[in-house]
Write an enzyme that holds these catalytic residues in place. Structure first.
Site, PDB file in Angstrom:
ATOM      1  N   SER A  70       0.832  -1.322   0.095  1.00 10.10           N
ATOM      2  CA  SER A  70       0.032  -0.125   0.234  1.00 10.10           C
ATOM      3  C   SER A  70       0.690   1.306   0.007  1.00 10.10           C
ATOM      4  O   SER A  70       2.094   1.225   0.517  1.00 10.10           O
ATOM      5  CB  SER A  70      -0.840  -0.122   1.317  1.00 10.10           C
ATOM      6  OG  SER A  70      -1.728   1.060   0.964  1.00 10.10           O
ATOM      7  N   ASP A  71       0.467   2.068  -0.606  1.00 10.98           N
ATOM      8  CA  ASP A  71       0.893   3.480  -0.498  1.00 10.98           C
ATOM      9  C   ASP A  71       0.095   4.651  -0.737  1.00 10.98           C
ATOM     10  O   ASP A  71      -1.001   4.382  -1.310  1.00 10.98           O
ATOM     11  CB  ASP A  71       2.086   3.745  -1.600  1.00 10.98           C
ATOM     12  CG  ASP A  71       3.090   4.826  -1.717  1.00 10.98           C
ATOM     13  OD1 ASP A  71       3.851   4.822  -0.709  1.00 10.98           O
ATOM     14  OD2 ASP A  71       2.823   5.776  -2.052  1.00 10.98           O
ATOM     15  N   GLN A  72       0.461   5.729  -0.018  1.00 11.04           N
ATOM     16  CA  GLN A  72      -0.818   6.909  -0.098  1.00 11.04           C
ATOM     17  C   GLN A  72       0.138   8.333  -0.624  1.00 11.04           C
ATOM     18  O   GLN A  72       1.099   8.558   0.018  1.00 11.04           O
ATOM     19  CB  GLN A  72      -1.338   7.102   1.192  1.00 11.04           C
ATOM     20  CG  GLN A  72      -2.500   8.089   1.270  1.00 11.04           C
ATOM     21  CD  GLN A  72      -3.195   8.256   2.681  1.00 11.04           C
ATOM     22  OE1 GLN A  72      -2.432   8.256   3.428  1.00 11.04           O
ATOM     23  NE2 GLN A  72      -4.226   7.683   2.712  1.00 11.04           N
ATOM     24  N   GLY A 107      -3.120   3.423  -2.921  1.00 14.31           N
ATOM     25  CA  GLY A 107      -2.785   2.429  -3.871  1.00 14.31           C
ATOM     26  C   GLY A 107      -3.044   1.018  -2.888  1.00 14.31           C
ATOM     27  O   GLY A 107      -2.071   1.149  -1.828  1.00 14.31           O
TER      28      GLY A 107
END
Length: 197
Positions: A70-72, A107
């Site tokens: 995950s990424d933000q 993401g």
């Protein structure tokens, strides 16, 4: 056959806390990837690419696992806000956010390391900020110390006081891990959250 392990490819304590809500056994392993954006890369594409890269990096040493990446990033008026790192930057970010709408692009990727099957998406979420005074911003930053949070706030804490409205399908996306979408992805790999002991 369902992979034998679930791994969160992250060192984020916030993502670990969110994933624990599902009651699944998992390990957390930091993913060492270059998080630099590509030239002219849209935020939604950036976070999906980084979520996939994190999952692949961890899966390389865990071939029997389901790996969650995950990424933000947060954007205001098309400008990406990163993690502030210090008090002055946090105050500056919140001054810029005052009265504005921030779009958080998160993401999410689930990679079955055994089969190579990858599911990935971007989950958007909007945070509409109140008009904030310099005193309110400084008081918030000093109380919460949101220096490692994209956008300079923790919505799971006092940060909720910064907003006049939140808008999106999954409030967990604002914290960094869209659980509603993840539950669907896990089901696609034979992991039914509500059927776990």
């Amino acid at each position: 056959m369902t992979p034998s392990r679930l791994i969160l490819a992250s060192s984020s304590p916030f993502r670990r806390e969110l994933l624990q809500r599902l009651g699944l056994a998992f390990d957390a392993v930091a993913a060492d990837v270059d998080e630099s954006p590509l030239p002219n890369e849209p935020p939604a594409d950036l976070v999906v690419r980084l979520a996939q890269s994190k999952a692949r990096a961890v899966a390389a040493s865990h071939p029997d696992a389901l790996v969650i990446g995950s990424d933000q990033v947060a954007c205001i008026n098309g400008r990406v806000l990163g993690k502030p790192g210090d008090r002055a930057n946090a105050i500056a970010q919140l001054q810029q956010a005052s009265g504005q709408t921030a779009v958080f692009h998160t993401g999410l990727c689930l990679l079955n390391a055994a089969t190579g099957r990858m599911q990935a998406l971007c989950e958007p979420f909007k945070a509409h900020f109140r008009q904030l005074t310099p005193q309110q911003i400084a008081a918030y930053v000093d109380r919460e110390q949101p220096l490692n949070c994209a956008g300079s706030f923790k919505s799971e804490g006092l940060g909720i006081a910064l907003f006049r409205r939140l808008e999106g399908d999954d409030p967990n996306a604002l914290i960094g891990l869209p659980l509603i979408r993840l539950i669907d992805m896990l089901a696609g790999e034979g992991v039914e959250v509500l059927q776990q002991p």
